[in-house]
Scaffold this motif. Structure first.
Motif, PDB file in Angstrom:
ATOM      1  N   ILE A  73     -12.300  -1.921   1.891  1.00 32.33           N
ATOM      2  CA  ILE A  73     -11.049  -1.261   1.511  1.00 32.33           C
ATOM      3  C   ILE A  73      -9.863  -2.156   1.841  1.00 32.33           C
ATOM      4  O   ILE A  73      -8.942  -2.312   1.033  1.00 32.33           O
ATOM      5  N   SER A  74      -9.883  -2.779   3.008  1.00 28.63           N
ATOM      6  CA  SER A  74      -8.782  -3.657   3.402  1.00 28.63           C
ATOM      7  C   SER A  74      -8.692  -4.877   2.491  1.00 28.63           C
ATOM      8  O   SER A  74      -7.632  -5.192   1.959  1.00 28.63           O
ATOM      9  N   LEU A  82      -4.451  -3.497  -5.046  1.00 30.25           N
ATOM     10  CA  LEU A  82      -3.084  -2.995  -4.877  1.00 30.25           C
ATOM     11  C   LEU A  82      -2.083  -4.143  -4.735  1.00 30.25           C
ATOM     12  O   LEU A  82      -0.876  -3.906  -4.683  1.00 30.25           O
ATOM     13  N   SER A  83      -2.590  -5.357  -4.670  1.00 33.38           N
ATOM     14  CA  SER A  83      -1.756  -6.566  -4.539  1.00 33.38           C
ATOM     15  C   SER A  83      -0.730  -6.435  -3.428  1.00 33.38           C
ATOM     16  O   SER A  83       0.443  -6.743  -3.605  1.00 33.38           O
TER      17      SER A  83
END
Length: 189
Positions: A73-74, A82-83
């Motif tokens: 996720i990270s 999500l840039s």
């Protein structure tokens, strides 16, 4: 209530999984609280863990955390899709801006990236960074987990205020006591 900024010491504790970051942070917190200081631990991962708990409905502790999911996720969602590589840095900076009015010391016990150190040092004045290494430790992480960017990003980083080698719990605790004395003598706490 009068809100006045304090000269809060922000302590950044960096290192790999099982290096001793948590031990350094919690022992430092224990000593400083015993001295009457207002201290808080503010991990970078607090929001990540909360998000995962909210979307999965599962609560977990540090011993039983879903490391693969945290790393994916990270790295894949937040930093790539999500840039936003500074997603957690910005949240931490906002938290720190708030804590400056209440706390004597804020300890960030889970630094994993150079930019997590550099961004805090650029924005705040009373910052102390600690690199914790555990030289001969044989990791229990999988090969893939050990090669994740969260485990290797600090491999060549040495711009800490102090580097501690975790050879034993007693030695690590002794180093923390000495470090606190030095910081107090310098008037940073």
């Amino acid at each position: 209530m009068n809100f006045t900024k304090k000269n809060t010491l922000i302590v950044l504790v960096a290192g790999k999984a099982r290096s001793g970051k948590g031990e350094v942070a919690s022992y430092m917190e224990k000593i400083l609280k015993k001295e009457g200081k207002k201290v808080i631990l503010s991990p970078y991962t607090k929001y990540l863990k909360r998000y995962i708990a909210e979307v999965t409905g599962e609560d977990f502790d540090d011993e039983n955390k879903p490391r693969d999911l945290l790393q994916k996720i990270s790295s894949e969602l937040i930093k790539k899709k999500l840039s936003n590589p500074n997603f957690f840095i910005h949240r931490q900076q906002e938290d720190l801006s708030f804590y400056l009015y209440f706390m004597d010391v804020v300890i960030i016990p889970d630094v994993r990236f150079p930019e997590e150190i550099d961004a805090i040092k650029e924005k705040f004045s009373n910052v102390f960074s600690i690199g914790v290494k555990r030289k001969d430790y044989i990791s229990t992480l999988t090969k893939e987990q050990q090669e994740d960017i969260t485990e290797i990003a600090l491999d060549d980083y040495h711009n800490y205020d102090i580097e501690l080698e975790n050879t034993s719990l007693e030695k690590l605790q002794s180093n923390v006591v000495d470090m606190i004395k030095k910081l107090e003598k310098e008037g940073r706490i």
